[in-house]
Design a protein around this motif. Structure first.
Motif, PDB file in Angstrom:
ATOM      1  N   ASP A  23       0.835  -1.205   0.000  1.00 46.53           N
ATOM      2  CA  ASP A  23       0.000   0.000   0.000  1.00 46.53           C
ATOM      3  C   ASP A  23       0.870   1.255   0.000  1.00 46.53           C
ATOM      4  O   ASP A  23       0.587   2.229  -0.715  1.00 46.53           O
ATOM      5  N   ALA A  24       1.949   1.224   0.814  1.00 41.75           N
ATOM      6  CA  ALA A  24       2.848   2.377   0.871  1.00 41.75           C
ATOM      7  C   ALA A  24       3.551   2.581  -0.472  1.00 41.75           C
ATOM      8  O   ALA A  24       3.716   3.721  -0.928  1.00 41.75           O
ATOM      9  N   ALA A  25       3.967   1.479  -1.115  1.00 43.14           N
ATOM     10  CA  ALA A  25       4.644   1.581  -2.412  1.00 43.14           C
ATOM     11  C   ALA A  25       3.703   2.148  -3.470  1.00 43.14           C
ATOM     12  O   ALA A  25       4.103   2.977  -4.299  1.00 43.14           O
ATOM     13  N   VAL A  26       2.441   1.718  -3.436  1.00 45.92           N
ATOM     14  CA  VAL A  26       1.460   2.212  -4.408  1.00 45.92           C
ATOM     15  C   VAL A  26       1.181   3.699  -4.161  1.00 45.92           C
ATOM     16  O   VAL A  26       1.080   4.487  -5.112  1.00 45.92           O
ATOM     17  N   ARG A  27       1.076   4.086  -2.883  1.00 40.41           N
ATOM     18  CA  ARG A  27       0.851   5.508  -2.582  1.00 40.41           C
ATOM     19  C   ARG A  27       2.021   6.367  -3.061  1.00 40.41           C
ATOM     20  O   ARG A  27       1.822   7.447  -3.615  1.00 40.41           O
ATOM     21  N   GLU A  28       3.247   5.873  -2.852  1.00 44.45           N
ATOM     22  CA  GLU A  28       4.425   6.625  -3.293  1.00 44.45           C
ATOM     23  C   GLU A  28       4.452   6.741  -4.818  1.00 44.45           C
ATOM     24  O   GLU A  28       4.755   7.806  -5.371  1.00 44.45           O
ATOM     25  N   GLU A  29       4.130   5.644  -5.493  1.00 39.37           N
ATOM     26  CA  GLU A  29       4.096   5.683  -6.951  1.00 39.37           C
ATOM     27  C   GLU A  29       2.983   6.597  -7.446  1.00 39.37           C
ATOM     28  O   GLU A  29       3.137   7.291  -8.461  1.00 39.37           O
ATOM     29  N   ALA A  30       1.850   6.617  -6.708  1.00 35.91           N
ATOM     30  CA  ALA A  30       0.745   7.504  -7.077  1.00 35.91           C
ATOM     31  C   ALA A  30       1.172   8.961  -6.966  1.00 35.91           C
ATOM     32  O   ALA A  30       0.873   9.783  -7.844  1.00 35.91           O
ATOM     33  N   ARG A  31       1.893   9.292  -5.879  1.00 33.43           N
ATOM     34  CA  ARG A  31       2.380  10.671  -5.734  1.00 33.43           C
ATOM     35  C   ARG A  31       3.327  11.035  -6.879  1.00 33.43           C
ATOM     36  O   ARG A  31       3.281  12.149  -7.406  1.00 33.43           O
ATOM     37  N   ARG A  32       4.177  10.080  -7.249  1.00 31.01           N
ATOM     38  CA  ARG A  32       5.137  10.355  -8.316  1.00 31.01           C
ATOM     39  C   ARG A  32       4.428  10.528  -9.665  1.00 31.01           C
ATOM     40  O   ARG A  32       4.691  11.490 -10.399  1.00 31.01           O
ATOM     41  N   LEU A  33       3.514   9.602  -9.975  1.00 29.66           N
ATOM     42  CA  LEU A  33       2.828   9.645 -11.267  1.00 29.66           C
ATOM     43  C   LEU A  33       1.942  10.878 -11.395  1.00 29.66           C
ATOM     44  O   LEU A  33       1.994  11.602 -12.396  1.00 29.66           O
ATOM     45  N   PHE A  34       1.115  11.119 -10.361  1.00 31.86           N
ATOM     46  CA  PHE A  34       0.183  12.232 -10.461  1.00 31.86           C
ATOM     47  C   PHE A  34       0.894  13.579 -10.312  1.00 31.86           C
ATOM     48  O   PHE A  34       0.440  14.589 -10.851  1.00 31.86           O
ATOM     49  N   GLY A  35       2.028  13.565  -9.589  1.00 34.02           N
ATOM     50  CA  GLY A  35       2.831  14.786  -9.526  1.00 34.02           C
ATOM     51  C   GLY A  35       3.394  15.127 -10.896  1.00 34.02           C
ATOM     52  O   GLY A  35       3.353  16.290 -11.333  1.00 34.02           O
ATOM     53  N   ALA A  36       3.930  14.103 -11.572  1.00 38.13           N
ATOM     54  CA  ALA A  36       4.447  14.322 -12.925  1.00 38.13           C
ATOM     55  C   ALA A  36       3.325  14.731 -13.876  1.00 38.13           C
ATOM     56  O   ALA A  36       3.501  15.613 -14.724  1.00 38.13           O
ATOM     57  N   ALA A  37       2.157  14.087 -13.729  1.00 37.85           N
ATOM     58  CA  ALA A  37       1.024  14.434 -14.589  1.00 37.85           C
ATOM     59  C   ALA A  37       0.589  15.881 -14.360  1.00 37.85           C
ATOM     60  O   ALA A  37       0.238  16.597 -15.308  1.00 37.85           O
ATOM     61  N   ALA A  38       0.636  16.314 -13.090  1.00 39.21           N
ATOM     62  CA  ALA A  38       0.255  17.699 -12.796  1.00 39.21           C
ATOM     63  C   ALA A  38       1.235  18.684 -13.432  1.00 39.21           C
ATOM     64  O   ALA A  38       0.831  19.710 -13.993  1.00 39.21           O
ATOM     65  N   LEU A  39       2.538  18.358 -13.354  1.00 42.06           N
ATOM     66  CA  LEU A  39       3.537  19.247 -13.962  1.00 42.06           C
ATOM     67  C   LEU A  39       3.371  19.322 -15.478  1.00 42.06           C
ATOM     68  O   LEU A  39       3.442  20.403 -16.078  1.00 42.06           O
ATOM     69  N   VAL A  40       3.135  18.155 -16.095  1.00 41.69           N
ATOM     70  CA  VAL A  40       2.926  18.138 -17.548  1.00 41.69           C
ATOM     71  C   VAL A  40       1.638  18.895 -17.899  1.00 41.69           C
ATOM     72  O   VAL A  40       1.575  19.587 -18.919  1.00 41.69           O
ATOM     73  N   SER A  41       0.627  18.778 -17.056  1.00 45.31           N
ATOM     74  CA  SER A  41      -0.629  19.486 -17.308  1.00 45.31           C
ATOM     75  C   SER A  41      -0.417  20.997 -17.266  1.00 45.31           C
ATOM     76  O   SER A  41      -0.970  21.741 -18.080  1.00 45.31           O
ATOM     77  N   ILE A  42       0.390  21.428 -16.301  1.00 45.79           N
ATOM     78  CA  ILE A  42       0.714  22.863 -16.233  1.00 45.79           C
ATOM     79  C   ILE A  42       1.450  23.301 -17.502  1.00 45.79           C
ATOM     80  O   ILE A  42       1.187  24.376 -18.059  1.00 45.79           O
ATOM     81  N   LEU A  43       2.377  22.438 -17.939  1.00 46.26           N
ATOM     82  CA  LEU A  43       3.100  22.751 -19.178  1.00 46.26           C
ATOM     83  C   LEU A  43       2.142  22.821 -20.362  1.00 46.26           C
ATOM     84  O   LEU A  43       2.216  23.747 -21.181  1.00 46.26           O
TER      85      LEU A  43
END
Length: 259
Positions: A187-207
């Protein structure tokens, strides 16, 4: 107003923002799908590991049973030896194998010896799940084995943690052999990966949004210049200056054919 009419009334900027929104939505959908695939793969690996341990433990029990069947060891002694072999099995640091019967009563639990010999029919986890009854129901099903999830105390945690277990029936002795692995790290690994993926998606969305804004502003500027040049030509025609022409260099190459 028909859909075609509504489309015609959309500004260029609005159409650009719709395109950007679609791209962002697709990006987040792909991130979510990747997360689900990762979670499924981690759970599958964890299930495979716990099953392999139970299969190994079952082979140990079958080996001792064969000694009893051949007359080389009394049945009771073979059972005690099998339980001792399983009691000492450890993997993943401190994970273990237990044995209960079909009553269900505990036959051997290496970490909670106070449960040995106790009837566990009413033993339930915090969610009300009568796990040992569930173990018996699982092994009475097709194949005499299967997976079963439940909650169990974990050292260092104030509340019980979810475990994925595999249980298998050794029918000659009526033993249910099982083991489980905690999944809080998954669960912790999935949460960390979720933060990484959605963080990257948010940055790309801003771009995407920034690029979309610049493109929309540029297009609006070009359209405004085209209108200004067209208005200048119209005014010149009305004034009788038929030789006046629009300044093609004032607008981008995409719009010069209009003038």
């Amino acid at each position: 107003m028909t859909s075609a009419t509504r489309k015609r009334h959309l500004t260029i900027a609005a159409r650009g923002w719709i395109l950007t929104a679609c791209a962002v939505a697709c990006l987040f959908a792909l991130s979510l799908a990747s997360l689900r695939i990762l979670e499924g793969r981690l759970v599958k690996e964890r299930r495979a590991k716990v099953r392999a341990v139970v299969e190994l433990a079952s082979s140990q029990v079958a080996l001792h049973a064969s000694l009893a069947q051949s007359g080389r060891m009394p049945r009771e002694e073979a059972q005690r030896a099998a339980l001792e072999a399983l009691r000492s099995m450890r993997y993943e640091g401190s994970e273990y194998v237990w044995v209960n019967d079909l009553t269900p009563a505990m036959v051997m639990h290496p970490m909670k010896p106070e449960l040995d010999g106790k009837n566990l029919r009413d033993y339930a986890d915090p969610s009300g799940n009568k796990l040992f009854v569930g173990f018996v129901e699982t092994v009475r099903g097709p194949g005499g084995a299967g997976y079963y999830d439940y909650l169990w105390p974990k050292p260092g945690f104030s509340a019980p943690v979810r475990k994925v277990s595999y249980v298998k029936l050794y029918e000659p002795w009526g033993w249910v052999i099982g083991s489980g692995l905690y999944t809080d790290d998954l669960d912790a690994a999935v949460r960390e990966e979720a933060r990484r993926l959605f963080g990257a998606a948010a940055l790309v969305s801003i771009l995407f949004g920034g690029v979309g804004f610049l493109i929309a502003r540029g297009v609006k500027r070009e359209v405004r210049l085209v209108c200004q040049e067209a208005a200048g030509v119209e005014a010149a025609v009305l004034a009788g200056r038929l030789s006046d022409r629009a300044r093609l260099e004032a607008v981008g190459p995409e719009f010069r054919s209009i003038l």
